[in-house]
Motif scaffolding. Structure first.
Motif, PDB file in Angstrom:
ATOM      1  N   SER A 214       0.748  -1.281  -0.015  1.00  0.00           N
ATOM      2  CA  SER A 214       0.070   0.153  -0.026  1.00  0.00           C
ATOM      3  C   SER A 214       0.910   1.108  -0.103  1.00  0.00           C
ATOM      4  O   SER A 214       1.948   1.273   0.365  1.00  0.00           O
ATOM      5  CB  SER A 214      -0.835  -0.055   1.140  1.00  0.00           C
ATOM      6  N   PRO A 215       0.182   2.392  -0.616  1.00  0.00           N
ATOM      7  CA  PRO A 215       1.153   3.697  -0.616  1.00  0.00           C
ATOM      8  C   PRO A 215       1.595   3.915   0.991  1.00  0.00           C
ATOM      9  O   PRO A 215       2.638   4.562   1.281  1.00  0.00           O
ATOM     10  CB  PRO A 215       0.176   4.668  -1.058  1.00  0.00           C
ATOM     11  N   GLU A 216       0.698   3.818   2.024  1.00  0.00           N
ATOM     12  CA  GLU A 216       0.919   3.927   3.216  1.00  0.00           C
ATOM     13  C   GLU A 216       2.271   3.296   3.897  1.00  0.00           C
ATOM     14  O   GLU A 216       3.503   3.750   4.281  1.00  0.00           O
ATOM     15  CB  GLU A 216       0.005   3.753   4.039  1.00  0.00           C
ATOM     16  N   GLY A 217       2.288   1.921   3.555  1.00  0.00           N
ATOM     17  CA  GLY A 217       3.396   0.844   4.001  1.00  0.00           C
ATOM     18  C   GLY A 217       4.370   1.625   3.322  1.00  0.00           C
ATOM     19  O   GLY A 217       5.716   1.533   3.725  1.00  0.00           O
ATOM     20  N   TYR A 218       4.286   1.703   2.015  1.00  0.00           N
ATOM     21  CA  TYR A 218       5.562   2.046   1.131  1.00  0.00           C
ATOM     22  C   TYR A 218       6.337   3.246   1.471  1.00  0.00           C
ATOM     23  O   TYR A 218       7.302   3.172   2.039  1.00  0.00           O
ATOM     24  CB  TYR A 218       5.138   2.027  -0.283  1.00  0.00           C
ATOM     25  N   LEU A 219       5.384   4.420   1.909  1.00  0.00           N
ATOM     26  CA  LEU A 219       6.367   5.718   2.365  1.00  0.00           C
ATOM     27  C   LEU A 219       6.670   5.456   3.673  1.00  0.00           C
ATOM     28  O   LEU A 219       7.831   5.937   4.056  1.00  0.00           O
ATOM     29  CB  LEU A 219       4.920   6.700   2.387  1.00  0.00           C
ATOM     30  N   THR A 220       6.011   4.792   4.607  1.00  0.00           N
ATOM     31  CA  THR A 220       6.848   4.213   5.993  1.00  0.00           C
ATOM     32  C   THR A 220       7.805   4.005   5.949  1.00  0.00           C
ATOM     33  O   THR A 220       9.160   4.232   6.667  1.00  0.00           O
ATOM     34  CB  THR A 220       5.846   3.606   6.708  1.00  0.00           C
ATOM     35  N   ILE A 221       8.045   2.856   5.085  1.00  0.00           N
ATOM     36  CA  ILE A 221       9.453   1.909   4.785  1.00  0.00           C
ATOM     37  C   ILE A 221      10.419   2.940   4.033  1.00  0.00           C
ATOM     38  O   ILE A 221      11.419   2.830   4.663  1.00  0.00           O
ATOM     39  CB  ILE A 221       9.107   0.703   3.913  1.00  0.00           C
ATOM     40  N   LYS A 222       9.940   3.650   3.161  1.00  0.00           N
ATOM     41  CA  LYS A 222      10.907   4.573   2.606  1.00  0.00           C
ATOM     42  C   LYS A 222      11.635   5.289   3.160  1.00  0.00           C
ATOM     43  O   LYS A 222      12.673   5.697   3.416  1.00  0.00           O
ATOM     44  CB  LYS A 222      10.113   5.098   1.285  1.00  0.00           C
ATOM     45  N   LYS A 223      10.608   6.018   4.113  1.00  0.00           N
ATOM     46  CA  LYS A 223      11.223   7.107   5.192  1.00  0.00           C
ATOM     47  C   LYS A 223      12.219   6.262   6.090  1.00  0.00           C
ATOM     48  O   LYS A 223      13.422   7.113   6.263  1.00  0.00           O
ATOM     49  CB  LYS A 223      10.081   7.482   5.913  1.00  0.00           C
ATOM     50  N   ALA A 224      11.904   5.387   6.715  1.00  0.00           N
ATOM     51  CA  ALA A 224      13.075   4.357   7.523  1.00  0.00           C
ATOM     52  C   ALA A 224      14.257   4.345   6.821  1.00  0.00           C
ATOM     53  O   ALA A 224      15.323   4.512   7.317  1.00  0.00           O
ATOM     54  CB  ALA A 224      12.377   3.406   8.118  1.00  0.00           C
ATOM     55  N   GLU A 268      17.553  -2.912   7.046  1.00  0.00           N
ATOM     56  CA  GLU A 268      17.747  -3.415   8.578  1.00  0.00           C
ATOM     57  C   GLU A 268      16.864  -2.109   9.189  1.00  0.00           C
ATOM     58  O   GLU A 268      15.954  -2.656  10.161  1.00  0.00           O
ATOM     59  CB  GLU A 268      19.121  -3.346   9.252  1.00  0.00           C
ATOM     60  N   LYS A 269      17.053  -1.162   8.968  1.00  0.00           N
ATOM     61  CA  LYS A 269      16.160   0.023   9.744  1.00  0.00           C
ATOM     62  C   LYS A 269      14.707   0.071   9.342  1.00  0.00           C
ATOM     63  O   LYS A 269      13.790   0.111  10.073  1.00  0.00           O
ATOM     64  CB  LYS A 269      16.882   1.328   9.084  1.00  0.00           C
ATOM     65  N   ALA A 270      14.658  -0.513   8.300  1.00  0.00           N
ATOM     66  CA  ALA A 270      13.078  -0.369   7.731  1.00  0.00           C
ATOM     67  C   ALA A 270      12.546  -1.508   8.329  1.00  0.00           C
ATOM     68  O   ALA A 270      11.144  -1.523   8.734  1.00  0.00           O
ATOM     69  CB  ALA A 270      12.952  -0.640   5.868  1.00  0.00           C
ATOM     70  N   LEU A 271      13.253  -2.826   8.745  1.00  0.00           N
ATOM     71  CA  LEU A 271      12.528  -3.831   9.235  1.00  0.00           C
ATOM     72  C   LEU A 271      12.310  -3.541  10.681  1.00  0.00           C
ATOM     73  O   LEU A 271      11.275  -3.907  11.337  1.00  0.00           O
ATOM     74  CB  LEU A 271      13.273  -4.979   9.007  1.00  0.00           C
ATOM     75  N   GLU A 272      13.133  -2.753  11.271  1.00  0.00           N
ATOM     76  CA  GLU A 272      12.842  -2.457  12.730  1.00  0.00           C
ATOM     77  C   GLU A 272      11.721  -1.575  12.735  1.00  0.00           C
ATOM     78  O   GLU A 272      10.876  -1.810  13.776  1.00  0.00           O
ATOM     79  CB  GLU A 272      14.029  -1.367  12.927  1.00  0.00           C
ATOM     80  N   VAL A 273      11.214  -0.661  11.629  1.00  0.00           N
ATOM     81  CA  VAL A 273      10.063   0.224  11.912  1.00  0.00           C
ATOM     82  C   VAL A 273       8.905  -0.887  11.636  1.00  0.00           C
ATOM     83  O   VAL A 273       7.987  -0.668  12.214  1.00  0.00           O
ATOM     84  CB  VAL A 273      10.179   1.167  10.867  1.00  0.00           C
ATOM     85  N   MET A 274       9.040  -1.797  10.848  1.00  0.00           N
ATOM     86  CA  MET A 274       8.086  -2.751  10.293  1.00  0.00           C
ATOM     87  C   MET A 274       7.547  -3.536  11.680  1.00  0.00           C
ATOM     88  O   MET A 274       6.341  -3.927  11.922  1.00  0.00           O
ATOM     89  CB  MET A 274       8.341  -3.659   9.241  1.00  0.00           C
TER      90      MET A 274
END
Ligand SMILES: CC(C)(COP(=O)([O-])OP(=O)([O-])OC[C@H]1O[C@@H](n2cnc3c(N)ncnc32)[C@H](O)[C@@H]1OP(=O)([O-])[O-])[C@@H](O)C(=O)NCCC(=O)NCCSC(=O)C[C@@](C)(O)CC(=O)[O-]
Ligand SMILES: NC(=O)C1=CN([C@@H]2O[C@H](COP(=O)(O)OP(=O)(O)OC[C@H]3O[C@@H](n4cnc5c(N)ncnc54)[C@H](OP(=O)(O)O)[C@@H]3O)[C@@H](O)[C@H]2O)C=CC1
Length: 897
Positions: A214-224, A268-274
């Motif tokens: 989803s756009p939301e998920g993508y943007l969250t991961i991208k930011k991280a 690694e950082k993105a997975l932390e956020v996830m």
């Protein structure tokens, strides 16, 4: 007490760059005092543990041997020498480690080996490129080209140990330049990392997948993700589930870095956020092989990884001829059959090229890339087409996964950095991050094209091996491993060496089942055994008088059985055999003259006993042997002279046979044929072989019997087979006529034998109705054989109709084809008739490209002509291909990399 060292003492430390502090000066003084000595371990430990701090200063007081001693007793780990010795002692650390590893190894060669150690900037290596360093491996660096790439001339740096490669790439560059050089487009720039994440259930995994997509998920991961780097920019996420495991493929641009560290850090950082959102998820591994790094994978080939580049060039036809020594047509054909069809046959993924890996890896090594990434980076499809009315060659290479960087990794090393500098691609691009690494990727694709062109040219011209012998193996021949002759117990120096025994083992013919056919299937072995036995049938008779006295010259006759012997076998030795053992030469080098099938020689038997005489050719073949002969003691009146002893075959001139058996032969030369070629086989083995060879007529008889039986069985089998086949054909013909074949043309009442002749001008394609004027015999419409059938059974085919057999007269292909066509015309033209035997391919005669072109029957069909028409009408392609439509800036061909 200081103990004297038996080792070469290495100069104390404090080479250039050591600190100027007073403590180090003191240390220097101390070291000077111990330079020639190695103190006791206790003393060294004392200095190491209680000496001046920090450790590097304490160690500066010890010489190399003393530090080695400390490391050997476990006080210092070999891999941490740089750390304890200090940054100013990097070369010393490498030297000491090298000694430690060398002395602990079984060969102990490393320390004084040719692996260079000095004059290297180890500071660039430490913590960046390699651990536990003991030196460096120089690889020759060659420059191919230069090559025009997107309008700029580049030297092509290649570090390789494969002779021919640089020459080959250079030749390719020359050919490419002649057409205006290479144009490249970069279609994608995205390094990937694909972690594997477990979820408690497939529902949880699916929920996470939906969120990431989803756009939301993508943007969250991208930011991280992007928070971890100034240069890494997330481009896309691709998700896939396997049960409750979710794979996420992060794709990101990485500036001028190849980017694996960068992307891993961001992932690694993105997975932390996830994880905050999905507490039940478990990151199994940051790399779940969905990336896919350093392994062949279709996902890379299809989706791309790193830089995706396509390169194009047009090479003038005359350049193909003069520089590549081949033709456009040959190249196009070879490229299709090798790089496309051949690779497809091999089940290749991304291997639709000749040797992209060769060029790419050499450039990787020269420019400090991660060499293991050559796996996916070398994926490449090479395409070739003839353009400009077949005159010129249009060539492209498509490489979707070039993984390169100009910062980070091995690009920091001095020599590699210097190579990048030479290319104008060193480090980070000052204004457009990523442009340097993309430039390197474009250069690699263009250079790969040069390599492809040249190698395909060489293959098409049949020059590959010639080139490699010249450039790849012009040094002295690699010595073969010298086989040591095993020392057999009981065989002592000076003991009789019997090369003839050895020879028996090694000289057995190439078809000997035990030596050369062991890997063959049993039936093949049987056949070979048969021919071996038959071909070894005794071909020489030896006649020895029934009354023979030891020590007396006896006339022995010989006679060839098979007329002329094989040329290799014409010269032979007679040898004594006692109880199955070859005991030496009786007469050597008996040379029958031309047309001479028999002769006699004088043989002196060495002692009383039972003997055989055996004839042995120069190649070791046993040509025949005599019956057993009983040799009696010499009567007292004639025993005045010493009885001769048989000559053990030997290399030594002093042991020559004639010297040992004087008078054995007056006309024969003295060197035994067999003793001329000593063998390395252990003598012990030869005894058995010898025994079997001494009974050489037994295999002959066995061989003859087996051969006879086989021949009889074959004849019987053939007879039954032909009878059955004839029966089957009749049945099948009937079946077809009745059940399957619709008649278009009423059949003639029957084919009459001998009613005419086949006009040679009529071709098989002529399916007109005439059936009458065939000579020879045939089968009538009901499939009944009217007379003797003409054609061989192999050519009988139901679909070909029932008038077969007619074209037998001159036996020409045309005539046969004509005859079959006649049959078709009569009975089934236009109908596809399934054969009970299944489809049978028609036999076509291969045609040369020229004859294809000339053959009117192969001229293009109307649809083909239509398809070709616009191509012919096309204007000539410019030699240097230009994009016809403006490309998006990202893809735009570069004028300057
Ligand atoms: C070796 C050549 C180039 C000779 O080819 P040639 O046509 O006899 O060479 P030439 O003397 O006519 O010179 C033509 C040009 O080649 C270059 N050239 C010529 N010699 C040199 C040299 N010493 N150093 C640098 N450049 C050289 C140079 O550019 C020269 O032009 P010039 O400058 O004279 O106007 C040619 O036969 C060739 O390219 N052969 C192919 C070799 C090759 O590509 N090997 C690759 C490794 S094979 C392999 O590992 C992969 C494989 C085969 O298994 C993959 C597969 O399955 O296909
Ligand atoms: N970790 C892994 O799983 C793997 C690692 N490797 C190894 O990774 C190494 C390469 O990693 P890689 O990430 O490429 O390099 P680095 O780890 O050296 O990272 C590049 C560094 O250069 C900085 N930088 C400065 N200017 C630029 C610029 N213009 N463009 C990009 N980066 C710039 C980056 O800054 P910033 O900090 O802002 O990003 C980053 O710190 C190789 O040694 C390779 O063998 C290989 C395969 C797998």
């Amino acid at each position: 007490m200081p103990m004297r060292s038996s080792f070469r003492l290495i100069s104390p430390p404090h080479s250039s760059g050591s600190s100027d502090t007073s403590s180090s000066e003191d240390s220097s003084e101390n070291v000077k005092n111990v330079v020639d000595e190695v103190r006791s371990l206790a003393q060294c430990i004392d200095i190491f543990e209680n000496g001046p701090r920090p450790l590097s200063e304490s160690l500066a007081l010890l010489n190399d041997e003393e530090v080695i001693m400390l490391a050997q007793c476990g006080k210092i780990a070999a891999y941490s020498l740089e750390k304890v010795l200090g940054m100013n002692e990097l070369e010393r650390a490498v030297r000491i480690r090298r000694a430690l590893i060398s002395r602990a190894s079984s060969t102990q060669t490393l320390e004084a080996s040719d692996i260079p150690l000095a004059d290297y900037d180890y500071s660039k290596v430490l913590g960046a490129c390699c651990e536990n360093v003991v030196g460096y491996i120089p690889i020759p660096l060659g420059i191919a080209g230069p090559l025009y790439i997107d309008g700029t001339l580049y030297p092509i740096p290649m570090a390789t140990a494969e002779g021919t490669l640089v020459a080959s790439a250079s030749r390719g560059c020359k050919a490419l330049n002649a057409g205006g050089g290479v144009t490249t487009v970069l279609t994608q720039d995205a390094m990937t990392r694909g972690p594997a994440i477990d979820f408690p259930s497939i529902v949880d995994a699916a929920s996470a997948k939906i969120w990431i997509d989803s756009p939301e998920g993508y943007l969250t991961i991208k930011k991280a993700f992007e928070s971890t780097s100034r240069f890494a920019k997330l481009k896309s996420l691709k998700t896939a589930m396997a049960g409750r495991t979710l794979y996420v493929r992060f794709a990101t641009s990485t500036g001028d870095a190849m980017g694996m560290n960068m992307i891993s850090k961001g992932t690694e950082k993105a997975l932390e956020v996830m994880q905050e959102r999905y507490p039940g998820m478990v990151v199994l591994a940051l790399s779940g092989n969905y990336c896919t790094d350093k392994k062949p994978a279709a996902i890379n080939w299809i989706e791309g990884r790193g830089k995706s580049v396509v390169a194009e060039a047009v090479i003038p036809g005359h350049v193909v001829k003069t520089v590549l020594k081949t033709t456009v047509a040959a190249l196009v054909n070879l490229n299709t059959k090798k790089n496309l069809v051949g690779s497809a046959m091999a089940g290749s993924i991304g291997g639709f090229n000749a040797h992209a890996a060769n060029i790419l890896t050499a450039i990787f090594l020269a420019t400090g890339q991660d060499p293991a990434q050559n796996v996916e980076s070398s994926m490449c499809m090479t395409l070739m087409e003839a353009v400009n009315d077949g005159e010129d060659l249009l060539m492209t290479v498509s490489m979707p996964c070039i993984e390169v960087g100009t910062v980070g990794g091995g690009t920091v090393l001095g020599p590699q950095k210097a190579v990048l500098e030479m290319l104008g691609l060193k480090g980070a691009h000052p204004t457009k991050p990523g442009q340097n690494s993309q430039g390197l990727a474009r250069l690699i694709a263009a250079a790969v094209m040069a390599g492809e062109l040249s190698l395909l040219g060489a293959l098409a011209a049949g020059h590959l091996i010639r080139a490699h012998m010249q450039h790849n193996r012009s040094q002295v021949a690699t010595p073969a491993v010298v086989e040591k002759i095993p020392v057999t117990a009981g065989v002592k120096k000076g003991a009789i060496y019997r090369p003839h025994l050895v020879r028996e083992t090694s000289s057995v013919g190439v078809l000997t089942p035990s030596s050369s056919t062991s890997s063959l299937p049993p039936y093949t072995q049987l056949t070979i055994l048969y021919f071996y036995l038959v071909s070894n049938v005794k071909c020489l008779d030896i006649h020895v008088p029934s009354q023979v006295q030891a020590g007396t010259a006896t006339t022995v006759g010989w006679e060839t059985e098979k007329g002329d012997m094989h040329p290799d076998n014409t010269k032979f030795d007679l040898r004594f055999v006692q109880e199955g053992t070859d005991i030496g030469v009786a007469v050597s080098n008996i040379q029958p003259q031309k047309e001479m099938h028999k002769g006699s020689v004088e043989v002196t038997f060495p002692s009383a006993g039972t003997f055989k005489l055996k004839a042995v050719a120069g190649n070791g073949d046993v040509l025949g042997s005599s019956d057993e002969v009983t040799v009696t003691e010499l009567s007292p009146s004639t025993t005045s002279t010493d009885s001769p002893s048989p000559t053990p075959g030997t290399d030594s001139p002093s042991d020559s046979p004639s010297a040992d058996i004087p008078g054995a032969s007056t006309t024969i030369s003295s060197t035994s044929l067999i003793s001329q070629t000593p063998s390395t086989s252990p003598p012990a083995q030869s005894q058995t072989t010898l025994k079997s060879s001494s009974t050489s007529n037994i295999p002959a008889i066995v061989g003859g019997a087996i051969g006879g039986l086989l021949a009889l069985s074959l004849l019987a089998f053939l007879f039954i087979f032909l009878r059955r086949r004839r029966h089957t054909i009749r049945k099948r013909l009937t079946f077809h006529q009745d059940m399957m074949v619709q008649r278009r043309v009423p059949p003639p009442p029957s084919f009459l034998p001998g009613s005419g002749s086949i006009p040679s001008s009529r071709r098989g394609s002529d399916r007109s109705s005439s059936t009458g004027n065939m000579s020879g015999n045939g089968i009538n419409e009901h499939g009944d054989q009217v007379s003797a059938r003409g054609a061989d059974d192999e050519d009988v085919d139901v679909e070909r109709g029932f008038g077969f057999g007619a074209g037998m007269g001159p036996g020409s292909v045309d005539d046969e084809g004509y005859a079959f066509a006649q049959g078709r015309a009569a009975y089934g033209t236009g109908h596809i008739v399934p054969s009970p035997r299944g489809p049978r391919p028609s036999i076509k005669h291969p045609m040369s490209p020229q004859s294809r072109l000339q053959s009117p029957s192969l001229s293009p069909s109307p649809s083909q002509q239509q398809a070709q028409a616009p191509a012919q009408a096309q204007p000539k392609l410019p030699l240097r291909s230009q994009p016809t439509t403006p490309l998006p800036t990202q893809f735009a061909p570069q004028r300057r990399l």
